[in-house]
Design an enzyme around this catalytic site. Structure first.
Site, PDB file in Angstrom:
ATOM      1  CG  HIS A 196      -1.823   1.193   1.298  1.00  0.00           C
ATOM      2  ND1 HIS A 196      -3.158   1.062   1.583  1.00  0.00           N
ATOM      3  CD2 HIS A 196      -1.619   2.510   1.114  1.00  0.00           C
ATOM      4  CE1 HIS A 196      -3.731   2.255   1.566  1.00  0.00           C
ATOM      5  NE2 HIS A 196      -2.804   3.162   1.294  1.00  0.00           N
ATOM      6  CG  HIS A 203      -4.816   2.074   5.945  1.00  0.00           C
ATOM      7  ND1 HIS A 203      -6.150   2.018   6.207  1.00  0.00           N
ATOM      8  CD2 HIS A 203      -4.692   2.771   4.794  1.00  0.00           C
ATOM      9  CE1 HIS A 203      -6.809   2.660   5.266  1.00  0.00           C
ATOM     10  NE2 HIS A 203      -5.942   3.114   4.391  1.00  0.00           N
TER      11      HIS A 203
HETATM   12  O1  DOR Z   1      -3.244   9.211   5.841  1.00  0.00           O
HETATM   13  C1  DOR Z   1      -3.649   8.973   4.727  1.00  0.00           C
HETATM   14  N1  DOR Z   1      -3.132   9.557   3.631  1.00  0.00           N
HETATM   15  N2  DOR Z   1      -4.669   8.106   4.598  1.00  0.00           N
HETATM   16  C2  DOR Z   1      -5.265   7.891   3.431  1.00  0.00           C
HETATM   17  O2  DOR Z   1      -6.176   7.125   3.391  1.00  0.00           O
HETATM   18  C3  DOR Z   1      -4.852   8.661   2.224  1.00  0.00           C
HETATM   19  C4  DOR Z   1      -3.484   9.108   2.326  1.00  0.00           C
HETATM   20  C5  DOR Z   1      -3.137  10.148   1.288  1.00  0.00           C
HETATM   21  O3  DOR Z   1      -3.425   9.935   0.109  1.00  0.00           O
HETATM   22  O4  DOR Z   1      -2.535  11.156   1.651  1.00  0.00           O
HETATM   23 ZN    ZN Z   2      -3.350   5.106   1.698  1.00  0.00          ZN
END
Ligand code: DOR
Ligand code: ZN
Length: 346
Positions: free
Chosen positions: A14, A175
């Site tokens: 991821h 996550h």
């Molecule tokens: O903390 C995060 N950042 N969670 C997410 O689901 C998206 C990601 C991002 O694209 O910055």
């Molecule tokens: Zn993410």
């Protein structure tokens, strides 16, 4: 005491690489240690069609550092208008590895995600048929649900009903941040796995909020209370093959993080492997690190493990760069808040 550790080369299941100048700057931070990564499609505009995934993959390959051996595994961003045939063709051709489900409004660039889950039923059914995994951002977005409860409520209200209605659909809970997430994976023998980030093994919500707000520890799903962090540590270090690394390394410039309405995301690509060696050693599980970072993910995705290796060595306290410079501005590297003595061999 273990002083060095050689693993099959790890993968990141991821990862956010973004595009343009940011992509160019952050890509080497991943390719230095990882052989493959599942690339998140939440660009602006998102990667929705096979043609868009192909174009994005080509943009990534065009800026690979000299000599890097790295395969981006592309995903499509699921919308209520996703064409099951476009996806099925792209999956059969090996262009697309998985589909990403963002509930609309759940996180960064999720506005075009799914509002009505009935509308994506035909796509999910096709995915179950062809064996294409669904990567899930598992948080409800209802304003009356406390942000710390959004993952647990999602499991009950959305994920479990989807899985029951779509037998054979392979799902990655991405996550995970809660004991409920860990328990849900453990209770389901087949077709379910979960990624765990490096930062969620290290911080709890106190780290974000006590002694002043720390924007670089803010991500989504937000870190929960300590008991949840410990449940994640236990899962990651257990050797259970259903849990594997997905860093969710998510670069935002400092200007976008250190502001009145800061973006969610921790940037961990640079130091993830050293931090994980620290975490697994602390839990007496260094012998299980390879499973978590290099073996369990390929097993879930039905891909071969990497032939190349990566060696970690213990020594002086490591000095990680504080920031990665990009043409858009600096990106702060995740600071675990404690000394780390593990280094990855060049
Ligand atoms: O903390 C995060 N950042 N969670 C997410 O689901 C998206 C990601 C991002 O694209 O910055
Ligand atoms: Zn993410």
């Amino acid at each position: 005491m273990t002083e060095s550790l050689t693993l099959r080369r790890p993968d990141d299941w991821h990862l956010h690489l973004r595009d343009g100048a940011m992509l160019r700057a952050v890509l080497p931070e991943t390719t230095r240690h990882f052989a493959r990564a599942i690339i998140m499609p939440n660009l602006v505009p998102p990667v929705v069609t096979a043609a868009e995934a192909r174009a994005y993959r080509d943009r990534i390959l065009a800026v690979l550092p000299e000599g890097a051996e790295f395969t981006p595994l592309m995903t499509l961003y699921l919308t209520e208008a996703t064409d099951p045939e476009d996806l099925a063709e792209a999956h059969a051709a090996g262009l697309v590895t998985a589909v990403k489900l963002y509930p609309a409004g759940a996180t960064t660039n999720s506005a075009q995600g799914v509002r009505d889950f009935d509308k994506v039923r035909p796509v999910l059914e096709r995915m179950a048929e062809i064996g294409c995994p669904l990567c899930v951002h598992g948080e409800v977005v209802d304003s009356d649900i406390d942000i710390f409860d959004r993952e647990a409520v999602f499991i009950d209200r959305v994920l479990d009903p989807i899985r029951r209605a779509t037998p054979g659909l392979r799902v990655v809970m991405e996550h995970i941040t809660t004991a409920e997430g860990v328990d849900y994976v453990r209770a389901n023998e087949t077709d379910l796995g979960a990624t765990i980030t490096t930062h969620h093994l290290i911080i709890n919500r106190n780290h974000i909020l006590v002694g002043g707000i720390k924007p670089h520890y803010y991500c989504l799903p937000v870190a929960k209370r300590e008991a949840h962090r410990l449940a994640l540590r236990a899962a990651a270090t257990s050797g259970d093959a259903r849990f594997f690394l997905g860093t969710d390394s998510a670069p935002h410039t400092d200007a976008m993080k250190e502001t009145a309405c800061g973006c969610a995301g921790c940037f961990t690509a640079t130091n993830t492997m050293a931090l994980l060696a620290h975490v697994f050693e602390e839990d007496g599980a260094l012998d299980r690190l390879e499973g978590f970072v290099s073996l369990n993910g390929p097993a879930f995705y039905g891909l071969p493990v990497n032939d190349a290796t990566l060696t970690l060595r213990k020594g002086e306290a490591a000095v990680f760069p504080g920031r990665i410079d990009t043409a858009d501005g600096p990106v702060t590297v995740f600071d675990p808040g404690f000394p780390v003595h593990w280094h990855v061999d060049p």
